[in-house]
Design a protein around this motif. Sequence first.
Motif, PDB file in Angstrom:
ATOM      1  N   TYR A  14       6.317  -7.154   2.020  1.00 22.51           N
ATOM      2  CA  TYR A  14       5.762  -5.826   2.554  1.00 22.51           C
ATOM      3  C   TYR A  14       4.492  -6.349   3.338  1.00 22.51           C
ATOM      4  CZ  TYR A  14       9.294  -3.386   0.659  1.00 22.51           C
ATOM      5  OH  TYR A  14      10.437  -2.844   0.145  1.00 22.51           O
ATOM      6  N   CYS A  22      -0.310   2.211   7.773  1.00 21.09           N
ATOM      7  CA  CYS A  22       0.116   2.483   6.507  1.00 21.09           C
ATOM      8  C   CYS A  22      -0.800   3.533   5.722  1.00 21.09           C
ATOM      9  CB  CYS A  22       0.475   1.276   5.654  1.00 21.09           C
ATOM     10  SG  CYS A  22      -0.985   0.321   5.338  1.00 21.09           S
ATOM     11  N   GLU A  62       5.006  -2.565   8.116  1.00 22.79           N
ATOM     12  CA  GLU A  62       4.653  -0.917   8.299  1.00 22.79           C
ATOM     13  C   GLU A  62       3.315  -0.715   8.907  1.00 22.79           C
ATOM     14  OE1 GLU A  62       3.968   2.982   5.806  1.00 22.79           O
ATOM     15  OE2 GLU A  62       3.824   1.218   4.730  1.00 22.79           O
ATOM     16  N   GLY A  70       1.671  -4.455   5.502  1.00 20.48           N
ATOM     17  CA  GLY A  70       1.009  -3.309   5.972  1.00 20.48           C
ATOM     18  C   GLY A  70      -0.101  -3.362   7.016  1.00 20.48           C
ATOM     19  N   THR A 122       2.511   5.391  -0.135  1.00 21.11           N
ATOM     20  CA  THR A 122       3.960   4.997   0.065  1.00 21.11           C
ATOM     21  C   THR A 122       4.208   3.539  -0.057  1.00 21.11           C
ATOM     22  OG1 THR A 122       4.041   7.067   1.173  1.00 21.11           O
ATOM     23  CG2 THR A 122       5.868   5.606   1.580  1.00 21.11           C
ATOM     24  N   THR A 123       3.607   2.725   0.595  1.00 17.55           N
ATOM     25  CA  THR A 123       3.743   1.406   0.789  1.00 17.55           C
ATOM     26  C   THR A 123       3.644   0.747  -0.575  1.00 17.55           C
ATOM     27  OG1 THR A 123       2.534   1.376   2.839  1.00 17.55           O
ATOM     28  CG2 THR A 123       2.879  -1.013   1.900  1.00 17.55           C
TER      29      THR A 123
END
Length: 84
Positions: free
Chosen positions: A69, A51, A48, A71, A56-57
């Motif tokens: 994930y 971020c 992402e 970010g 949201t992440t």
Amino acid sequence: SYVLRQGRVSEAQRRHHTDGMPRWGISYQAAPCDLFAAFGRIAPTILEIGCGMGETTASIAATTPQNNYLGIEVHTPGVGNLLK
């Protein structure tokens, strides 16, 4: 057009940034990132870019823990907030 806007960093954001980056952060290096070393596992990795404050992440990562994930954010308050 990218412009770095630091703004105000709260004490909580600063503390979480300072304490969390060594544990969960990956510092920039001019070399490829070893994702296995970073995450300790082989899994689909979601990148992402930008971020923001991280809400949201964090929410997506919590609901799909089978993925890694990563970010990317340059805004210190946002990184601190995500690490919180």
